[in-house]
Design a protein around this motif. Sequence first.
Motif, PDB file in Angstrom:
ATOM      1  N   ALA A 134       0.833  -1.209   0.000  1.00  0.00           N
ATOM      2  CA  ALA A 134       0.000   0.000   0.000  1.00  0.00           C
ATOM      3  C   ALA A 134       0.867   1.258   0.000  1.00  0.00           C
ATOM      4  O   ALA A 134       0.575   2.217  -0.723  1.00  0.00           O
ATOM      5  N   VAL A 135       1.943   1.248   0.786  1.00  0.00           N
ATOM      6  CA  VAL A 135       2.821   2.418   0.845  1.00  0.00           C
ATOM      7  C   VAL A 135       3.533   2.613  -0.490  1.00  0.00           C
ATOM      8  O   VAL A 135       3.634   3.734  -1.004  1.00  0.00           O
ATOM      9  N   LEU A 136       4.033   1.539  -1.083  1.00  0.00           N
ATOM     10  CA  LEU A 136       4.734   1.667  -2.363  1.00  0.00           C
ATOM     11  C   LEU A 136       3.799   2.144  -3.471  1.00  0.00           C
ATOM     12  O   LEU A 136       4.185   2.974  -4.294  1.00  0.00           O
ATOM     13  N   TRP A 137       2.571   1.644  -3.493  1.00  0.00           N
ATOM     14  CA  TRP A 137       1.615   2.113  -4.498  1.00  0.00           C
ATOM     15  C   TRP A 137       1.295   3.592  -4.293  1.00  0.00           C
ATOM     16  O   TRP A 137       1.110   4.340  -5.247  1.00  0.00           O
ATOM     17  N   SER A 138       1.244   4.033  -3.042  1.00  0.00           N
ATOM     18  CA  SER A 138       0.959   5.443  -2.810  1.00  0.00           C
ATOM     19  C   SER A 138       2.153   6.317  -3.181  1.00  0.00           C
ATOM     20  O   SER A 138       1.979   7.467  -3.571  1.00  0.00           O
ATOM     21  N   PHE A 139       3.370   5.794  -3.097  1.00  0.00           N
ATOM     22  CA  PHE A 139       4.535   6.535  -3.572  1.00  0.00           C
ATOM     23  C   PHE A 139       4.445   6.744  -5.077  1.00  0.00           C
ATOM     24  O   PHE A 139       4.821   7.799  -5.579  1.00  0.00           O
ATOM     25  N   VAL A 140       3.962   5.736  -5.789  1.00  0.00           N
ATOM     26  CA  VAL A 140       3.821   5.833  -7.240  1.00  0.00           C
ATOM     27  C   VAL A 140       2.633   6.726  -7.590  1.00  0.00           C
ATOM     28  O   VAL A 140       2.645   7.427  -8.597  1.00  0.00           O
ATOM     29  N   GLY A 141       1.602   6.709  -6.768  1.00  0.00           N
ATOM     30  CA  GLY A 141       0.430   7.543  -7.004  1.00  0.00           C
ATOM     31  C   GLY A 141      -0.688   6.816  -7.727  1.00  0.00           C
ATOM     32  O   GLY A 141      -1.647   7.447  -8.169  1.00  0.00           O
ATOM     33  N   LEU A 142      -0.584   5.507  -7.846  1.00  0.00           N
ATOM     34  CA  LEU A 142      -1.621   4.713  -8.499  1.00  0.00           C
ATOM     35  C   LEU A 142      -2.283   3.815  -7.471  1.00  0.00           C
ATOM     36  O   LEU A 142      -1.631   3.000  -6.834  1.00  0.00           O
ATOM     37  N   ARG A 143      -3.570   3.969  -7.308  1.00  0.00           N
ATOM     38  CA  ARG A 143      -4.290   3.150  -6.338  1.00  0.00           C
ATOM     39  C   ARG A 143      -5.758   3.105  -6.715  1.00  0.00           C
ATOM     40  O   ARG A 143      -6.378   4.136  -6.989  1.00  0.00           O
ATOM     41  N   LYS A 144      -6.321   1.920  -6.745  1.00  0.00           N
ATOM     42  CA  LYS A 144      -7.748   1.786  -7.005  1.00  0.00           C
ATOM     43  C   LYS A 144      -8.525   2.155  -5.746  1.00  0.00           C
ATOM     44  O   LYS A 144      -8.065   1.914  -4.634  1.00  0.00           O
ATOM     45  N   GLY A 145      -9.687   2.733  -5.936  1.00  0.00           N
ATOM     46  CA  GLY A 145     -10.512   3.145  -4.808  1.00  0.00           C
ATOM     47  C   GLY A 145     -10.924   1.984  -3.926  1.00  0.00           C
ATOM     48  O   GLY A 145     -10.964   2.099  -2.702  1.00  0.00           O
ATOM     49  N   SER A 146     -11.216   0.835  -4.528  1.00  0.00           N
ATOM     50  CA  SER A 146     -11.629  -0.317  -3.734  1.00  0.00           C
ATOM     51  C   SER A 146     -10.468  -0.835  -2.883  1.00  0.00           C
ATOM     52  O   SER A 146     -10.671  -1.237  -1.727  1.00  0.00           O
ATOM     53  N   HIS A 171       1.414   1.376  11.515  1.00  0.00           N
ATOM     54  CA  HIS A 171       2.293   0.583  10.660  1.00  0.00           C
ATOM     55  C   HIS A 171       2.521   1.292   9.333  1.00  0.00           C
ATOM     56  O   HIS A 171       3.637   1.289   8.796  1.00  0.00           O
ATOM     57  N   ILE A 172       1.463   1.898   8.789  1.00  0.00           N
ATOM     58  CA  ILE A 172       1.588   2.622   7.520  1.00  0.00           C
ATOM     59  C   ILE A 172       2.549   3.795   7.674  1.00  0.00           C
ATOM     60  O   ILE A 172       3.397   4.034   6.813  1.00  0.00           O
ATOM     61  N   ILE A 173       2.437   4.513   8.778  1.00  0.00           N
ATOM     62  CA  ILE A 173       3.331   5.655   9.021  1.00  0.00           C
ATOM     63  C   ILE A 173       4.776   5.175   9.134  1.00  0.00           C
ATOM     64  O   ILE A 173       5.687   5.765   8.551  1.00  0.00           O
ATOM     65  N   GLY A 174       5.000   4.099   9.878  1.00  0.00           N
ATOM     66  CA  GLY A 174       6.356   3.564  10.038  1.00  0.00           C
ATOM     67  C   GLY A 174       6.955   3.103   8.723  1.00  0.00           C
ATOM     68  O   GLY A 174       8.111   3.424   8.404  1.00  0.00           O
ATOM     69  N   VAL A 175       6.187   2.367   7.941  1.00  0.00           N
ATOM     70  CA  VAL A 175       6.681   1.895   6.647  1.00  0.00           C
ATOM     71  C   VAL A 175       6.887   3.072   5.705  1.00  0.00           C
ATOM     72  O   VAL A 175       7.863   3.110   4.944  1.00  0.00           O
ATOM     73  N   GLY A 176       6.018   4.055   5.757  1.00  0.00           N
ATOM     74  CA  GLY A 176       6.161   5.244   4.913  1.00  0.00           C
ATOM     75  C   GLY A 176       7.430   6.021   5.224  1.00  0.00           C
ATOM     76  O   GLY A 176       8.155   6.448   4.323  1.00  0.00           O
ATOM     77  N   ILE A 177       7.713   6.204   6.505  1.00  0.00           N
ATOM     78  CA  ILE A 177       8.938   6.909   6.899  1.00  0.00           C
ATOM     79  C   ILE A 177      10.166   6.114   6.477  1.00  0.00           C
ATOM     80  O   ILE A 177      11.143   6.668   5.959  1.00  0.00           O
ATOM     81  N   GLY A 178      10.125   4.799   6.664  1.00  0.00           N
ATOM     82  CA  GLY A 178      11.243   3.956   6.244  1.00  0.00           C
ATOM     83  C   GLY A 178      11.457   3.993   4.738  1.00  0.00           C
ATOM     84  O   GLY A 178      12.597   4.085   4.263  1.00  0.00           O
ATOM     85  N   ALA A 179      10.376   3.947   3.978  1.00  0.00           N
ATOM     86  CA  ALA A 179      10.481   3.986   2.513  1.00  0.00           C
ATOM     87  C   ALA A 179      11.003   5.341   2.046  1.00  0.00           C
ATOM     88  O   ALA A 179      11.831   5.415   1.129  1.00  0.00           O
ATOM     89  N   ALA A 180      10.557   6.415   2.676  1.00  0.00           N
ATOM     90  CA  ALA A 180      11.043   7.750   2.315  1.00  0.00           C
ATOM     91  C   ALA A 180      12.527   7.875   2.633  1.00  0.00           C
ATOM     92  O   ALA A 180      13.298   8.441   1.839  1.00  0.00           O
TER      93      ALA A 180
END
Length: 75
Positions: free
Chosen positions: A20-32, A45-54
Amino acid sequence: MSELEAKSVKRSNWLRTVQAVLWSFVGLRKGSDYQQDLEKLNPFHIIGVGIGAALLFVLGLIALVNWVVAQPHVL
């Protein structure tokens, strides 16, 4: 739930969070998919993975720039 099933669910949740974090970095995500993520994933967890990915992204850019600058100038 057995211990093996619990580990499988945790691993699946971890991979889904990273995905989910990687797809949001790319900017492509289906609404469902976004709605499913809201229901199933832990925001911390999303915040932690996002900070790590950044952090990995920035360190990768720094390494790339250092590598390019270190190359001899050939014209």
